[in-house]
Design a protein around this motif. Sequence first.
Motif, mmCIF file in Angstrom:
data_model
loop_
_atom_site.group_PDB
_atom_site.id
_atom_site.type_symbol
_atom_site.label_atom_id
_atom_site.label_comp_id
_atom_site.label_asym_id
_atom_site.label_seq_id
_atom_site.Cartn_x
_atom_site.Cartn_y
_atom_site.Cartn_z
ATOM 1 N N ILE A 41 4.232 -7.063 -7.493
ATOM 2 C CA ILE A 41 5.055 -5.861 -7.462
ATOM 3 C C ILE A 41 4.728 -5.005 -8.684
ATOM 4 O O ILE A 41 4.586 -3.786 -8.573
ATOM 5 N N ALA A 42 4.613 -5.635 -9.845
ATOM 6 C CA ALA A 42 4.302 -4.892 -11.067
ATOM 7 C C ALA A 42 2.993 -4.124 -10.909
ATOM 8 O O ALA A 42 2.916 -2.937 -11.259
ATOM 9 N N TRP A 43 1.953 -4.783 -10.396
ATOM 10 C CA TRP A 43 0.670 -4.104 -10.232
ATOM 11 C C TRP A 43 0.801 -2.954 -9.245
ATOM 12 O O TRP A 43 0.304 -1.856 -9.502
ATOM 13 N N LEU A 44 1.472 -3.158 -8.128
ATOM 14 C CA LEU A 44 1.593 -2.116 -7.106
ATOM 15 C C LEU A 44 2.323 -0.884 -7.631
ATOM 16 O O LEU A 44 1.881 0.248 -7.403
ATOM 17 N N ILE A 45 3.417 -1.083 -8.345
ATOM 18 C CA ILE A 45 4.175 0.059 -8.856
ATOM 19 C C ILE A 45 3.400 0.748 -9.980
ATOM 20 O O ILE A 45 3.337 1.982 -10.047
ATOM 21 N N TRP A 46 2.780 -0.040 -10.863
ATOM 22 C CA TRP A 46 1.960 0.551 -11.923
ATOM 23 C C TRP A 46 0.818 1.365 -11.314
ATOM 24 O O TRP A 46 0.562 2.504 -11.717
ATOM 25 N N ILE A 148 -2.280 11.567 -1.790
ATOM 26 C CA ILE A 148 -1.541 10.943 -2.898
ATOM 27 C C ILE A 148 -0.216 10.390 -2.388
ATOM 28 O O ILE A 148 0.166 9.260 -2.705
ATOM 29 N N LEU A 149 0.482 11.178 -1.594
ATOM 30 C CA LEU A 149 1.761 10.754 -1.035
ATOM 31 C C LEU A 149 1.580 9.534 -0.133
ATOM 32 O O LEU A 149 2.342 8.565 -0.226
ATOM 33 N N GLY A 150 0.572 9.551 0.717
ATOM 34 C CA GLY A 150 0.311 8.418 1.603
ATOM 35 C C GLY A 150 0.034 7.143 0.831
ATOM 36 O O GLY A 150 0.572 6.073 1.166
ATOM 37 N N ASP A 151 -0.787 7.232 -0.221
ATOM 38 C CA ASP A 151 -1.062 6.057 -1.053
ATOM 39 C C ASP A 151 0.220 5.545 -1.692
ATOM 40 O O ASP A 151 0.477 4.343 -1.727
ATOM 41 N N GLY A 152 1.031 6.463 -2.215
ATOM 42 C CA GLY A 152 2.273 6.064 -2.856
ATOM 43 C C GLY A 152 3.214 5.360 -1.899
ATOM 44 O O GLY A 152 3.797 4.319 -2.229
ATOM 45 N N LEU A 153 3.371 5.909 -0.713
ATOM 46 C CA LEU A 153 4.243 5.287 0.283
ATOM 47 C C LEU A 153 3.717 3.911 0.709
ATOM 48 O O LEU A 153 4.496 2.975 0.897
ATOM 49 N N GLU A 154 2.409 3.805 0.852
ATOM 50 C CA GLU A 154 1.817 2.519 1.216
ATOM 51 C C GLU A 154 2.092 1.470 0.138
ATOM 52 O O GLU A 154 2.538 0.359 0.434
ATOM 53 N N HIS A 155 1.865 1.823 -1.113
ATOM 54 C CA HIS A 155 2.042 0.852 -2.197
ATOM 55 C C HIS A 155 3.503 0.482 -2.418
ATOM 56 O O HIS A 155 3.815 -0.688 -2.662
ATOM 57 N N VAL A 156 4.407 1.449 -2.313
ATOM 58 C CA VAL A 156 5.811 1.098 -2.491
ATOM 59 C C VAL A 156 6.296 0.266 -1.305
ATOM 60 O O VAL A 156 7.150 -0.617 -1.475
ATOM 61 N N GLY A 157 5.753 0.496 -0.134
ATOM 62 C CA GLY A 157 6.086 -0.347 1.020
ATOM 63 C C GLY A 157 5.600 -1.780 0.821
ATOM 64 O O GLY A 157 6.304 -2.744 1.157
ATOM 65 N N GLN A 158 4.414 -1.931 0.265
ATOM 66 C CA GLN A 158 3.899 -3.270 -0.043
ATOM 67 C C GLN A 158 4.784 -3.950 -1.080
ATOM 68 O O GLN A 158 5.097 -5.141 -0.964
ATOM 69 N N ALA A 159 5.208 -3.183 -2.096
ATOM 70 C CA ALA A 159 6.080 -3.745 -3.131
ATOM 71 C C ALA A 159 7.419 -4.173 -2.530
ATOM 72 O O ALA A 159 7.961 -5.227 -2.895
ATOM 73 N N ALA A 160 7.952 -3.386 -1.613
ATOM 74 C CA ALA A 160 9.221 -3.736 -0.962
ATOM 75 C C ALA A 160 9.068 -5.019 -0.141
ATOM 76 O O ALA A 160 9.966 -5.873 -0.131
ATOM 77 N N TYR A 161 7.942 -5.168 0.514
ATOM 78 C CA TYR A 161 7.684 -6.393 1.277
ATOM 79 C C TYR A 161 7.627 -7.602 0.340
ATOM 80 O O TYR A 161 8.233 -8.647 0.606
ATOM 81 N N LEU A 162 6.904 -7.454 -0.770
ATOM 82 C CA LEU A 162 6.828 -8.540 -1.748
ATOM 83 C C LEU A 162 8.199 -8.852 -2.344
ATOM 84 O O LEU A 162 8.515 -10.007 -2.616
ATOM 85 N N ARG A 163 9.027 -7.824 -2.534
ATOM 86 C CA ARG A 163 10.381 -8.042 -3.014
ATOM 87 C C ARG A 163 11.144 -8.945 -2.041
ATOM 88 O O ARG A 163 11.812 -9.874 -2.452
ATOM 89 N N GLY A 164 11.034 -8.639 -0.770
ATOM 90 C CA GLY A 164 11.690 -9.469 0.243
ATOM 91 C C GLY A 164 11.219 -10.911 0.174
ATOM 92 O O GLY A 164 12.029 -11.843 0.287
ATOM 93 N N MET A 165 9.932 -11.098 0.001
ATOM 94 C CA MET A 165 9.389 -12.453 -0.136
ATOM 95 C C MET A 165 9.941 -13.141 -1.390
ATOM 96 O O MET A 165 10.328 -14.311 -1.342
ATOM 97 N N ALA A 166 9.963 -12.403 -2.501
ATOM 98 C CA ALA A 166 10.435 -12.970 -3.764
ATOM 99 C C ALA A 166 11.905 -13.379 -3.665
ATOM 100 O O ALA A 166 12.296 -14.464 -4.123
ATOM 101 N N VAL A 167 12.701 -12.526 -3.065
ATOM 102 C CA VAL A 167 14.124 -12.836 -2.921
ATOM 103 C C VAL A 167 14.307 -14.049 -2.014
ATOM 104 O O VAL A 167 15.089 -14.953 -2.305
ATOM 105 N N ALA A 168 13.549 -14.092 -0.911
ATOM 106 C CA ALA A 168 13.649 -15.214 0.017
ATOM 107 C C ALA A 168 13.234 -16.534 -0.629
ATOM 108 O O ALA A 168 13.765 -17.598 -0.319
ATOM 109 N N GLU A 169 12.271 -16.445 -1.551
ATOM 110 C CA GLU A 169 11.783 -17.646 -2.252
ATOM 111 C C GLU A 169 12.618 -17.991 -3.476
ATOM 112 O O GLU A 169 12.323 -18.936 -4.186
ATOM 113 N N GLY A 170 13.619 -17.179 -3.756
ATOM 114 C CA GLY A 170 14.480 -17.425 -4.900
ATOM 115 C C GLY A 170 13.852 -17.122 -6.237
ATOM 116 O O GLY A 170 14.247 -17.692 -7.257
ATOM 117 N N LEU A 171 12.879 -16.240 -6.260
ATOM 118 C CA LEU A 171 12.222 -15.880 -7.529
ATOM 119 C C LEU A 171 13.064 -14.927 -8.332
ATOM 120 O O LEU A 171 13.823 -14.165 -7.880
#
Length: 171
Positions: A41-46, A148-171
Amino acid sequence: MEQSDLLIDAFGRLPQAVRSATHGLDAGALNHRPYPQGNSIAWLIWHLARGEDAQIAPLAGHEQAWTAEGWYGRVGLPLAVEDTGYGHNSEQVAAVQVQSADVLLGYYEAVHSRTAAFVSGLSGPDLDQVVDTAWDPPVTLGVRLISILGDGLEHVGQAAYLRGMAVAEGL
């Protein structure tokens, strides 16, 4: 609706999405890579912030927030100042580690502020201006902004997906 209003609305969706993707996550969850070659998530948002900053700044005729506002030093990554994450290998992705979401959010908000100020002054003829002749057909400002907007939306969507995984895994 004016073109600038549409662009303000479109780019204006990113800050809340970035906040939602990082909200309440500690450094472990932000820096976690779900598999050895994956992004965190850190890499994607950065990378989202760096990409927007590095592309909008020259279009707007100003220095990137990364350097002009000292974000390079505040984020403190062991990467070259001009690095945006484009083409990163696994080791470079792993080097993007943050202590909290605050620094990512601060940097992205600084970038977004500059983006919003830039797009708010644009008109239809501005969007037709060719900004990159290296492509066939040449790239207009409007096309570049949508990219630029498309790339941003794609990366934040990936970060949101990883967030869901992290929360589900109890990270």
